[in-house]
Scaffold this motif. Structure first.
Motif, PDB file in Angstrom:
ATOM      1  N   SER A 203       0.851  -1.182   0.000  1.00  0.00           N
ATOM      2  CA  SER A 203       0.000   0.000   0.000  1.00  0.00           C
ATOM      3  C   SER A 203       0.885   1.230   0.000  1.00  0.00           C
ATOM      4  N   TYR A 204       0.650   2.122  -0.952  1.00  0.00           N
ATOM      5  CA  TYR A 204       1.439   3.340  -1.085  1.00  0.00           C
ATOM      6  C   TYR A 204       0.531   4.559  -0.982  1.00  0.00           C
ATOM      7  N   TYR A 205       1.123   5.662  -0.527  1.00  0.00           N
ATOM      8  CA  TYR A 205       0.423   6.941  -0.530  1.00  0.00           C
ATOM      9  C   TYR A 205       0.756   7.707  -1.814  1.00  0.00           C
ATOM     10  N   PHE A 206      -0.300   8.278  -2.406  1.00  0.00           N
ATOM     11  CA  PHE A 206      -0.164   9.155  -3.570  1.00  0.00           C
ATOM     12  C   PHE A 206      -0.830  10.485  -3.229  1.00  0.00           C
ATOM     13  N   TYR A 207      -0.301  11.552  -3.828  1.00  0.00           N
ATOM     14  CA  TYR A 207      -0.937  12.856  -3.622  1.00  0.00           C
ATOM     15  C   TYR A 207      -1.297  13.463  -4.972  1.00  0.00           C
ATOM     16  N   PHE A 208      -2.532  13.956  -5.049  1.00  0.00           N
ATOM     17  CA  PHE A 208      -3.035  14.549  -6.282  1.00  0.00           C
ATOM     18  C   PHE A 208      -3.274  16.045  -6.055  1.00  0.00           C
ATOM     19  N   SER A 209      -2.697  16.858  -6.922  1.00  0.00           N
ATOM     20  CA  SER A 209      -2.701  18.305  -6.753  1.00  0.00           C
ATOM     21  C   SER A 209      -4.029  18.918  -7.187  1.00  0.00           C
ATOM     22  N   SER A 210      -4.065  20.252  -7.210  1.00  0.00           N
ATOM     23  CA  SER A 210      -5.293  20.955  -7.572  1.00  0.00           C
ATOM     24  C   SER A 210      -5.706  20.697  -9.015  1.00  0.00           C
ATOM     25  N   ASN A 211      -4.734  20.327  -9.879  1.00  0.00           N
ATOM     26  CA  ASN A 211      -5.070  19.980 -11.267  1.00  0.00           C
ATOM     27  C   ASN A 211      -5.380  18.496 -11.422  1.00  0.00           C
ATOM     28  N   ALA A 212      -5.485  17.794 -10.292  1.00  0.00           N
ATOM     29  CA  ALA A 212      -5.838  16.368 -10.229  1.00  0.00           C
ATOM     30  C   ALA A 212      -4.710  15.448 -10.680  1.00  0.00           C
ATOM     31  N   LYS A 213      -3.528  16.008 -10.991  1.00  0.00           N
ATOM     32  CA  LYS A 213      -2.400  15.173 -11.382  1.00  0.00           C
ATOM     33  C   LYS A 213      -1.645  14.706 -10.144  1.00  0.00           C
ATOM     34  N   LYS A 214      -1.142  13.479 -10.211  1.00  0.00           N
ATOM     35  CA  LYS A 214      -0.391  12.976  -9.069  1.00  0.00           C
ATOM     36  C   LYS A 214       0.993  13.630  -9.033  1.00  0.00           C
ATOM     37  N   ALA A 215       1.486  13.877  -7.828  1.00  0.00           N
ATOM     38  CA  ALA A 215       2.824  14.428  -7.654  1.00  0.00           C
ATOM     39  C   ALA A 215       3.838  13.349  -8.014  1.00  0.00           C
ATOM     40  N   MET A 216       4.827  13.698  -8.843  1.00  0.00           N
ATOM     41  CA  MET A 216       5.818  12.734  -9.306  1.00  0.00           C
ATOM     42  C   MET A 216       7.192  13.378  -9.349  1.00  0.00           C
ATOM     43  N   ASP A 217       8.199  12.609  -8.937  1.00  0.00           N
ATOM     44  CA  ASP A 217       9.598  13.015  -9.076  1.00  0.00           C
ATOM     45  C   ASP A 217       9.810  14.433  -8.554  1.00  0.00           C
ATOM     46  N   THR A 218       9.342  14.676  -7.347  1.00  0.00           N
ATOM     47  CA  THR A 218       9.400  16.029  -6.806  1.00  0.00           C
ATOM     48  C   THR A 218       9.365  15.990  -5.288  1.00  0.00           C
ATOM     49  N   GLU A 219       9.665  17.134  -4.689  1.00  0.00           N
ATOM     50  CA  GLU A 219       9.463  17.340  -3.256  1.00  0.00           C
ATOM     51  C   GLU A 219       8.409  18.421  -3.113  1.00  0.00           C
ATOM     52  N   ARG A 220       7.556  18.252  -2.104  1.00  0.00           N
ATOM     53  CA  ARG A 220       6.457  19.201  -1.977  1.00  0.00           C
ATOM     54  C   ARG A 220       6.074  19.358  -0.511  1.00  0.00           C
ATOM     55  N   THR A 221       5.749  20.603  -0.155  1.00  0.00           N
ATOM     56  CA  THR A 221       5.257  20.880   1.195  1.00  0.00           C
ATOM     57  C   THR A 221       3.740  20.843   1.167  1.00  0.00           C
ATOM     58  N   ILE A 222       3.173  19.974   1.982  1.00  0.00           N
ATOM     59  CA  ILE A 222       1.725  19.780   2.031  1.00  0.00           C
ATOM     60  C   ILE A 222       1.302  19.809   3.496  1.00  0.00           C
ATOM     61  N   GLY A 223       0.430  20.728   3.824  1.00  0.00           N
ATOM     62  CA  GLY A 223      -0.029  20.814   5.203  1.00  0.00           C
ATOM     63  C   GLY A 223       1.087  21.097   6.190  1.00  0.00           C
ATOM     64  N   GLY A 224       2.107  21.856   5.738  1.00  0.00           N
ATOM     65  CA  GLY A 224       3.198  22.220   6.626  1.00  0.00           C
ATOM     66  C   GLY A 224       4.268  21.163   6.775  1.00  0.00           C
ATOM     67  N   LYS A 225       4.145  20.037   6.070  1.00  0.00           N
ATOM     68  CA  LYS A 225       5.143  18.975   6.133  1.00  0.00           C
ATOM     69  C   LYS A 225       5.711  18.733   4.737  1.00  0.00           C
ATOM     70  N   ASP A 226       6.954  18.273   4.702  1.00  0.00           N
ATOM     71  CA  ASP A 226       7.640  18.048   3.429  1.00  0.00           C
ATOM     72  C   ASP A 226       7.602  16.573   3.039  1.00  0.00           C
ATOM     73  N   TYR A 227       7.284  16.334   1.779  1.00  0.00           N
ATOM     74  CA  TYR A 227       7.159  14.974   1.272  1.00  0.00           C
ATOM     75  C   TYR A 227       8.018  14.822   0.022  1.00  0.00           C
ATOM     76  N   LEU A 228       8.424  13.585  -0.227  1.00  0.00           N
ATOM     77  CA  LEU A 228       9.257  13.256  -1.387  1.00  0.00           C
ATOM     78  C   LEU A 228       8.534  12.204  -2.221  1.00  0.00           C
ATOM     79  N   PHE A 229       8.455  12.444  -3.542  1.00  0.00           N
ATOM     80  CA  PHE A 229       7.751  11.541  -4.441  1.00  0.00           C
ATOM     81  C   PHE A 229       8.707  11.032  -5.507  1.00  0.00           C
TER      82      PHE A 229
END
Length: 467
Positions: free
Chosen positions: A201-227
């Motif tokens: 089971s993996y976590y995926f994040y989909f942005s405001s354009n509905a695309k999944k975050a890929m090959d990037t780092e992103r701050t979401i809800g004040g926390k940093d994630y790596l995809f």
């Protein structure tokens, strides 16, 4: 699939009567044949394969000349639907049986369609998937106008579960079918490269354009994630490609965000293979960039800590070698398990430190057990480096890398050498100054001058000299 709030209005018989009564307003006229309707052109022929309009409502005449009802119609590469009244459906959702002529196996027997203001089913027509917003949610549609669910490619093609990496969008087939947007998705997917679980089971994040975050780092809800390039949220240890090959920790698979500040974790195999294999967790500290502190003294909340080359917080009695140009940079760490592990004599870069169980550096006096024997130590509370073992004479005692030089137990007195001089000390380490004929446990005599350096001794008999 049920869709709450969708309108499925049907024209009544009274509405059909209105259709007929309005016929005289047009060039042609509607003709009723039993329960069916036909449209008579002004040239005396019946319309076929055409749209006819009555009071602003469009109806479709089939190839047999009769008005169609409850039918999905393909016309000029567009798709329309006519109600049971025959009226074109506009600005509405409709769940319809998928006709055989669509000819694929990607969907079930029925699908949701959305027909816009022009009556056309919203559908993908180019090389990008068609996404439409309705009721504050976003939906994807295939080339036939069917609402798509599951993994969807950028070009608007269905993606099988085995090829989920190729999916850019995801619409939950168990929900309302809208695209996941500004939200997380926990999904079990097949992964032959996962050594622990072939269906993790993996976590995926989909942005405001509905695309999944890929090959990037992103701050979401004040926390940093790596995809990664597949869109999988990374967890555990990650080594950066920077010059220092820095390490960051992204937590567990259940909570995969970049850790900052203090955290406890089992090291990566490439970070510390011994602790990794033994399953030993260690304490680490990382700054706001997530990179763990390594080979360095660091002051945190007013307290001093030290970290070895693998980032582990140091505890216990340690010999630490410092960089000659930077008193905070650590170039070597070794444990003191035996008295001989403590270096002797002055060394500008090598010091002995004692770290409490919480990793804070010890200052002042402390008694430490080394291989079953207690020794008195003193560590600097000021100067640089803070916490280093005291060197030389302090408070009438001699310290070598923090260890107090004392007479051996039950000897009373003993001569110790320091900085080219010989001093007489007792069992507590106190320097015996300006003393005459001090007798040790073996019966030998000693005389010292005013600074505690040895004048005579060991002597078999008492000293008779005047001094």
């Amino acid at each position: 699939m049920k869709r709450a709030g969708f309108s499925c209005a049907v024209l009544t018989a009274a509405a059909l009567m209105t259709l007929g009564s309005a016929a005289t307003a047009f060039a042609g006229e509607w003709v009723a044949e039993g329960t069916e309707w036909r449209y008579l052109e002004n040239n005396g022929t019946y319309a076929a394969d055409s749209w006819e309009t009555d009071n602003g409502v469009s109806y479709y005449i089939g190839s047999d000349g009769y008005m169609l009802r409850n039918t999905l119609i393909e016309d000029n590469e567009n798709y329309y639907y006519v109600r049971s009244s025959g009226a074109m459906l506009v600005n509405e959702w409709r769940f319809l049986e998928n006709p055989e002529w669509q000819g694929d196996e990607w969907v079930g027997e029925g699908s949701w369609y959305y027909f816009g203001a022009n009556g056309r089913a919203v559908r993908t027509t180019g090389d990008k998937v068609r996404i439409e917003e309705s009721g504050g949610k976003r939906y994807a549609f295939d080339q036939y106008g069917r609402m798509m669910t599951g993994w969807i490619s950028e070009s608007g093609e269905y993606v099988t579960e085995d090829n989920w990496e190729e999916g850019l969008y995801y619409a939950d087939p168990a929900g309302s079918g809208d695209l996941i947007t500004n939200n997380w998705l926990l999904l079990s997917v097949p992964d032959a490269d996962n050594e622990e679980d072939d269906y993790p089971s993996y976590y995926f994040y989909f942005s405001s354009n509905a695309k999944k975050a890929m090959d990037t780092e992103r701050t979401i809800g004040g926390k940093d994630y790596l995809f990664d390039s597949r869109g999988v949220t990374q967890y555990g240890w990650h080594q950066d490609d920077d010059e220092a090959q820095s390490w960051r920790y992204f937590g567990t698979i259940e909570d995969p965000y970049m850790r900052t500040g203090w955290f406890e974790a089992i090291p990566d195999e490439n970070l510390d293979s011994d602790d990794y294999n033994d399953g030993n967790s260690r304490w680490y500290y990382s700054g706001s960039n997530g990179r763990i502190v390594t080979s360095e003294f660091k002051t945190i909340d007013g307290k001093t800590y030290a970290f070895n080359s693998t980032g582990e917080r140091i505890t216990g009695l340690k010999v630490i070698t410092l960089d000659g140009e930077n008193s905070k940079t650590i170039t070597g760490v070794s444990s003191v398990d035996y008295l001989d592990d403590i270096p002797q004599g002055e060394d500008a870069t090598t010091n002995v430190f004692y770290f409490n169980s919480d990793g804070t550096v010890k200052t002042g006096n402390v008694t430490i057990d080394i291989d079953g024997t207690n020794y008195d130590f003193s560590f600097r509370s000021s100067g640089s480096p803070r916490g280093a073992g005291v060197m030389g004479i302090d408070d009438n005692k001699i310290y070598d890398h923090g260890r107090c030089l004392t007479a051996e137990e039950d000897t009373k007195y003993q001569v110790v050498s320091w900085d080219g001089n010989r001093y007489l000390v007792n069992e507590s380490g106190a320097i015996q100054k300006n003393r005459k004929n001090l007798k040790d446990a073996d019966g030998y005599y000693y005389c010292t001058n005013k600074d505690g350096t040895l004048l005579h001794g060991p002597l078999d008999d008492r000293c008779e000299e005047k001094h």
